[in-house]
Design a protein around this motif. Structure first.
Motif, PDB file in Angstrom:
ATOM      1  N   ALA A  40      56.396  24.115  72.654  1.00 49.03           N
ATOM      2  CA  ALA A  40      56.153  23.080  71.644  1.00 49.03           C
ATOM      3  C   ALA A  40      54.700  22.583  71.771  1.00 49.03           C
ATOM      4  O   ALA A  40      53.997  22.440  70.764  1.00 49.03           O
ATOM      5  N   GLY A  48      52.407  25.431  70.718  1.00 47.51           N
ATOM      6  CA  GLY A  48      52.680  25.701  69.295  1.00 47.51           C
ATOM      7  C   GLY A  48      52.029  24.654  68.401  1.00 47.51           C
ATOM      8  O   GLY A  48      51.392  24.984  67.399  1.00 47.51           O
ATOM      9  N   ILE A  67      48.417  25.184  68.143  1.00 44.23           N
ATOM     10  CA  ILE A  67      48.128  26.262  67.183  1.00 44.23           C
ATOM     11  C   ILE A  67      48.235  25.716  65.745  1.00 44.23           C
ATOM     12  O   ILE A  67      47.440  26.028  64.874  1.00 44.23           O
ATOM     13  N   HIS A  68      49.241  24.863  65.569  1.00 38.72           N
ATOM     14  CA  HIS A  68      49.492  24.257  64.256  1.00 38.72           C
ATOM     15  C   HIS A  68      48.330  23.353  63.824  1.00 38.72           C
ATOM     16  O   HIS A  68      48.157  23.079  62.636  1.00 38.72           O
ATOM     17  N   HIS A  92      51.049  30.591  74.466  1.00 38.63           N
ATOM     18  CA  HIS A  92      52.268  30.558  73.652  1.00 38.63           C
ATOM     19  C   HIS A  92      52.956  31.925  73.705  1.00 38.63           C
ATOM     20  O   HIS A  92      54.181  32.000  73.831  1.00 38.63           O
ATOM     21  N   VAL A 144      63.061  32.809  67.821  1.00 33.64           N
ATOM     22  CA  VAL A 144      62.654  34.077  68.429  1.00 33.64           C
ATOM     23  C   VAL A 144      62.264  35.067  67.326  1.00 33.64           C
ATOM     24  O   VAL A 144      61.205  35.699  67.383  1.00 33.64           O
ATOM     25  N   GLY A 189      59.199  33.930  65.442  1.00 25.66           N
ATOM     26  CA  GLY A 189      58.062  34.031  66.371  1.00 25.66           C
ATOM     27  C   GLY A 189      57.610  35.470  66.522  1.00 25.66           C
ATOM     28  O   GLY A 189      56.410  35.764  66.498  1.00 25.66           O
ATOM     29  N   LEU A 190      58.580  36.394  66.652  1.00 27.06           N
ATOM     30  CA  LEU A 190      58.216  37.810  66.814  1.00 27.06           C
ATOM     31  C   LEU A 190      57.581  38.348  65.530  1.00 27.06           C
ATOM     32  O   LEU A 190      56.600  39.095  65.575  1.00 27.06           O
ATOM     33  N   TYR A 247      49.158  40.592  64.908  1.00 22.31           N
ATOM     34  CA  TYR A 247      48.367  41.419  65.814  1.00 22.31           C
ATOM     35  C   TYR A 247      48.315  42.928  65.543  1.00 22.31           C
ATOM     36  O   TYR A 247      47.267  43.394  65.087  1.00 22.31           O
ATOM     37  N   ALA A 265      55.969  31.089  58.860  1.00 27.65           N
ATOM     38  CA  ALA A 265      55.329  29.930  59.498  1.00 27.65           C
ATOM     39  C   ALA A 265      56.139  28.662  59.224  1.00 27.65           C
ATOM     40  O   ALA A 265      56.344  27.837  60.118  1.00 27.65           O
ATOM     41  N   LEU A 277      63.917  21.443  67.244  1.00 25.34           N
ATOM     42  CA  LEU A 277      64.056  21.455  68.702  1.00 25.34           C
ATOM     43  C   LEU A 277      63.529  20.163  69.315  1.00 25.34           C
ATOM     44  O   LEU A 277      64.126  19.619  70.243  1.00 25.34           O
TER      45      LEU A 277
END
Ligand code: HEM
Length: 220
Positions: free
Chosen positions: A27, A30, A33-34, A49, A130, A133-134, A141, A159, A169
């Motif tokens: 969190a 993250g 990054i946000h 992260h 998950v 995120g993946l 990338y 996003a 969460l």
């Protein structure tokens, strides 16, 4: 009769605290990054992260294995039984010193609200985090801003989903931390998750049955 009962096994406590640490760290990085704040620096936040995310996935694999091999997954099957008294307790009873409506036992350690919420986290929120995120990772990338194989050409829905899950969460953690303090005493739930032992009310019968099944008790 009050007994000190071994309620949370070693792996369960390890999994609980690792998960707490990882979600907290995910969190923090993250939301950097946000763009919510700056602490590690954007580039570092992205790498941390990713590392924490892989650790979280490994932990999930072990936890799924543990839940199924021990049969503990059954504790999380949602039930409507006693749900209204449980909600009433948190809204009203708790402020009037009413007794807890659900009795904790070794075989049933979660109240109906916990069952429902933890089940939702396990089958919905965590998988969404998950998976999104993946997808986020693979979008960014190896392929440089698209996953053509599954026709993902924009990051936006991923996003939004990932950020919404992060808010869910965090909301859970805030409520969870308050509820931790509402056990028999302010610290009894916390101590139980640290040591594994908790003092709970058991009937003479339950205590004999459970001792026969190999559960460890300390008489008080
Ligand atoms: C296995 C689980 C996870 C994976 C694989 C993952 C992966 C990622 C990736 C790749 C990014 C984008 C990095 C970039 O832009 O370069 C990201 C962003 C983010 N992550 Fe995660 N993450 C996971 C779990 C979590 C958790 C548990 C939380 C929060 C509790 C979280 C919160 C965030 C937030 C808030 C962002 C920024 C979203 C945005 O502004 O678009 N992530 N995550």
């Amino acid at each position: 009769m009050k007994r000190t009962v071994y309620i949370y096994k070693a792996f369960e406590r390890f999994w609980h605290w690792m998960q707490a640490l990882l979600i907290f760290f995910l969190a923090a990085t993250g939301f950097e990054i946000h763009g919510s704040f700056s602490f590690f620096g954007y580039e570092n936040a992205v790498s941390y992260h990713s590392v924490a995310a892989y650790a979280f996935i490994v932990l999930i694999v072990f936890a799924v294995f543990w839940h199924f091999t021990t049969g503990e997954w059954k504790q999380y099957i949602p039930t409507m039984k006693n749900i209204v008294p449980q909600v009433n307790y948190y809204l009203i009873g708790i402020f009037r010193n009413a007794p807890h409506p659900t009795k904790k036992t070794v075989l049933s350690k979660l109240n109906p609200l916990q069952k429902l919420v933890y089940f939702g986290l396990k089958i919905l929120v965590v998988p969404v985090m998950v998976l999104s995120g993946l997808l986020y990772m693979f979008y960014r990338y190896p392929h440089k801003d698209s996953i053509e194989g599954i026709r993902i050409e924009t990051l936006e829905p991923i996003a939004i989903l990932h950020t919404a899950g992060a808010y869910a969460l965090i909301a859970f953690i805030i409520v969870h931390m308050y509820l931790v303090t509402t056990g028999t005493t302010v610290t009894s739930n916390l101590k139980a998750m640290l040591t594994g032992y908790e003092e709970i009310d058991v009937s003479e019968d339950e205590s004999e049955q459970s001792e026969a099944a190999g559960n460890v008790y300390e008489k008080i």
